[in-house]
Design a protein around this motif. Structure first.
Motif, PDB file in Angstrom:
ATOM      1  N   UNK A 183       5.754   5.418   0.161  1.00 15.47           N
ATOM      2  CA  UNK A 183       5.399   5.776   1.854  1.00 15.47           C
ATOM      3  C   UNK A 183       6.776   6.024   2.272  1.00 15.47           C
ATOM      4  N   UNK A 234       5.543   8.478  -5.241  1.00 14.20           N
ATOM      5  CA  UNK A 234       4.409   7.083  -5.162  1.00 14.20           C
ATOM      6  C   UNK A 234       5.140   6.701  -3.686  1.00 14.20           C
ATOM      7  N   UNK A 265      -1.718   1.369  -9.553  1.00 11.21           N
ATOM      8  CA  UNK A 265      -2.754   2.123  -9.555  1.00 11.21           C
ATOM      9  C   UNK A 265      -3.775   0.818  -8.939  1.00 11.21           C
ATOM     10  N   UNK A 282       0.990  -1.103  -0.134  1.00 16.60           N
ATOM     11  CA  UNK A 282      -0.065   0.227   0.430  1.00 16.60           C
ATOM     12  C   UNK A 282       1.027   1.196   0.043  1.00 16.60           C
ATOM     13  N   UNK A 283       0.542   2.185  -0.542  1.00 15.02           N
ATOM     14  CA  UNK A 283       1.913   3.760  -1.341  1.00 15.02           C
ATOM     15  C   UNK A 283       1.072   4.748  -1.030  1.00 15.02           C
ATOM     16  N   UNK A 284       1.504   5.452  -1.364  1.00 18.37           N
ATOM     17  CA  UNK A 284       1.056   7.067  -1.386  1.00 18.37           C
ATOM     18  C   UNK A 284      -0.742   6.695  -1.170  1.00 18.37           C
ATOM     19  N   UNK A 285      -0.557   6.638  -2.946  1.00 18.64           N
ATOM     20  CA  UNK A 285      -1.908   7.453  -3.506  1.00 18.64           C
ATOM     21  C   UNK A 285      -2.800   5.905  -3.675  1.00 18.64           C
ATOM     22  N   UNK A 286      -2.103   4.599  -3.415  1.00 17.03           N
ATOM     23  CA  UNK A 286      -3.546   3.848  -3.967  1.00 17.03           C
ATOM     24  C   UNK A 286      -2.059   2.120  -3.363  1.00 17.03           C
ATOM     25  N   UNK A 287      -2.473   1.074  -3.698  1.00 20.74           N
ATOM     26  CA  UNK A 287      -2.000   0.224  -4.216  1.00 20.74           C
ATOM     27  C   UNK A 287      -0.518  -0.228  -4.677  1.00 20.74           C
TER      28      UNK A 287
END
Lengths: 557, 99
Positions: A419, A417, A95, A47-52
């Motif tokens: 984390x 992207x 995404x 799970x990253x900053x904006x999405x998986x």
């Protein structure tokens, strides 16, 4: 290329079906995130900053056209129409929706791709020289051995809960293109009295505490490889520190115990393990090798190539920059740059992936490679086909002639992207590439490797860049530290830190000053940036980076 | 004198899409930072975080992020939170494309 056995196919299918159920249980609330997280990581889902983000393994960087096409299909159907090739020869989709991931994994399994052990504290995707099986300077194709290691390490019961992740790289060439000295284990094929074997390097790594790997065994006979690897990993599995995440990698274990102590423990363990390998691994290896038989190379005139080379300056520049020597007469290795100036390093759109798949199918014996430098390779191309390939690449913005030059930058996804990132990498790469393209200096500067990481974990390999750039968060502002003199090859070296970091808008001018200093200082065009740095030392380059210091010194005098 | 508490919002990632979400005053999740509830009391903020954490079927990885009050609601104080509310800088994807 390796084709899945029934066992492989059944294993991937059953893992995918387990994960589908785990995802269902997460969505219906029967699993908490704490319970689910290790399960998704075992299957490459972050799970990253904006999405998986789904990380798909590309074993030893080799893809068929069908596999590349399927990656394009996944990008288009479930993602935003592109994918990102990484420094460990994987592909990341930025995404995906959690609920779509089981379908994505099933789609990938259809072409023998998966995301198993692309994350977590396991033995990760084995990387290899991206010119494997094609290069003129190679002792042997390292990929059958890489496939053997994959089969041995996948779901290995002893190695599913290691102190930390574990990365292996292998090269069959004395010219190291696989960064073997910056891996937990690096394997270099060597020969001793005509017998094939490996030089085994252990304890390399980048990240927070960068280390160049040390030779644990100068010559390991080929047949002893798996018991010896198992000995290394099991020694570390017991010895490696689990009390401190930052000290858990084998490079720290080797550093703390010393290579001689580690060697003694490994050799002792190896003596115990060796009898347990009764030769079945060698039988399996022979079967794998048969599947990596070289393609039937064509014997044909190269007139079309010679004509284009003589008459088309754009083609000539591309050929001079992007081709590498192939072992077969009349053939070339084509390096397709994913670094068009201003684009994101390592990204390919679905259309570009499809074109690359088509070209591989029509002209390239159906093979593609991903390099750790985030480019795509067509390893086996007859020279007579190069003009046609070049024309098609141009149409998809893939014909940039910059391999090994200043705009061929490695950049991790950074804070756009990731984390873990402390600053962005991509915009810095885009700006450097665009700036030197405007200056029209790229080809004059010549061989230069810039590598950018957005945090100390060093996915962008900044420690081994001729120029390394590390993005940090300094009091809530992005700040970039520069290192010089790193080298990822057989003459591996870690870069030296130059001094204070630069704000984002100072980085490009700083790099420009550095490059102009190099152009002034070099003996002639044949002296690369790295050679000049090694000859002259850091001082003249630091002076260019920090002119204000020189001024204050002059004033003081 | 007690230390001045930096205002916070509760933020997390949505379970299915993984995109950035914020907790509102009426207990719903919003995709838009300016609609998030500003928490200025430390004890209340901890309580809201616990409530958010218990909503496992909706949100992942809830935490308190620093904000400052702006004209149209809370605004990020750190560039990381600014990127989270916007999307990546290399493509027009993520939140910036959904507005």
């Amino acid at each position: 290329m390796y084709r899945y056995s029934d066992f492989d196919a059944a294993f991937v299918a059953s893992r995918n079906s387990q994960f589908r159920q785990q995802v269902e249980r997460r969505i219906d609330g029967s699993l908490t995130e704490d319970e689910f997280r290790p399960l998704r990581l075992m299957n490459g889902l972050y799970l990253q900053l904006h999405a998986y983000m789904l990380r798909v393994a590309i074993p030893y960087g080799t893809l068929s056209s069908a596999q590349m096409r399927q990656l394009a299909y996944v990008a288009q159907k479930w993602d935003r129409g592109y994918g990102h090739f990484t420094t460990r020869q994987n592909m990341q989709f930025n995404w995906p929706k959690l609920s779509d991931v089981p379908d994505i994994l099933d789609a990938l399994a259809k072409v023998q791709l998966h995301a198993i052990q692309t994350s977590g504290n396991t033995i990760r995707n084995v990387t290899a020289d991206h010119f494997a099986g094609a290069s003129a300077d190679e002792i042997a194709d390292p990929r059958p051995v890489a496939e053997l290691i994959r089969q041995w390490s996948t779901d290995h019961p002893e190695f599913q809960f290691l102190p930390r992740k574990f990365k292996i790289a292998i090269t069959g060439s004395p010219n190291d293109r696989a960064v073997t000295k910056a891996h937990d284990i690096g394997l270099r094929m060597v020969e001793q009295d005509g017998e094939p074997g490996f030089e085994v390097i252990v304890g390399g790594g980048l990240g927070r505490t960068p280390m160049i790997g040390k030779v644990v065994r100068e010559f390991l006979p080929r047949a002893d490889l798996l018991p010896y690897l198992e000995a290394i990993v099991s020694v570390w599995n017991l010895l490696g520190r689990r009390d401190n995440k930052f000290k858990s990698r084998i490079k720290i274990t080797v550093h703390e115990h010393g290579i001689d102590d580690i060697r003694a423990r490994v050799e002792e363990r190896f003596e115990t393990l060796k009898p347990a390998f009764n030769g079945i691994d060698q039988t399996i290896l022979a079967g794998i090798e048969a599947q990596f038989a070289p393609p039937e190379f064509r014997v044909a005139p190269t007139d079309a190539y010679d004509t284009a080379y003589a008459n088309d300056p754009v083609f000539r520049s591309w050929a001079d920059t992007n081709l590498a020597a192939h072992r077969a007469e009349g053939y070339a290795i084509v390096q397709v740059s994913l670094k068009k100036q201003g684009e994101t390093p390592g990204d390919a759109s679905a259309e570009q992936m499809r074109l690359l798949a088509d070209l591989a199918e029509r002209y390239g014996h159906d093979e593609l490679r991903i390099s750790h430098e985030q480019n795509v390779i067509l390893p086996h191309v007859h020279k007579s086909d190069l003009p046609a390939i070049h024309a098609e690449l141009k149409a998809q913005r893939l014909a940039t002639a910059n391999i090994g030059l200043i705009s061929d930058i490695i950049a991790c996804p950074g804070m756009d992207y990731c984390t873990l990132a402390t600053a962005r990498s991509i915009p810095i790469a885009q700006e450097i590439a665009t700036r030197f393209d405007e200056l029209k200096l790229e080809h004059d500067i010549g061989a230069l490797k810039i590598k950018i990481s957005g945090c100390i974990n060093a996915c962008g390999h900044h420690h081994v860049g001729h120029i390394g750039i590390l993005g940090l968060d300094r009091a809530g502002v992005e700040n970039y530290q520069i290192t010089l003199g790193g080298d990822h090859t057989e003459t591996a070296a870690l870069g030296d830190r130059t001094g204070r970091g630069f704000a984002a808008d100072e980085v490009i001018p700083a790099i420009e000053r550095l490059i102009h200093a190099y152009l002034d200082l070099r003996d002639d065009r044949s002296e690369s940036f790295l050679d000049a740095y090694r000859r002259l030392g850091a001082d003249p380059f630091k002076a260019a980076l920090y002119p204000e210091k020189q001024e204050s010194r002059a004033n003081a005098a | 004198m007690p230390r001045i508490y930096t205002p916070k919002v509760v933020t997390a990632n949505a379970l299915i899409e993984g995109d950035v979400i914020y907790l509102t005053a009426n207990d719903s999740w919003t995709r838009d930072l300016s609609s998030a509830e500003i928490l200025t009391d430390e004890a209340h903020a901890q309580l809201r975080l616990l409530e958010a954490d218990s909503r496992q079927a909706e949100a992942v990885g809830a935490y308190l992020a620093d904000v400052k009050p702006g004209k149209t609601g809370p605004e990020p104080t750190h560039f990381r939170e600014d990127f989270r509310r916007t999307g990546p800088s290399n493509y027009f994807h993520g939140k910036q494309a959904q507005r």
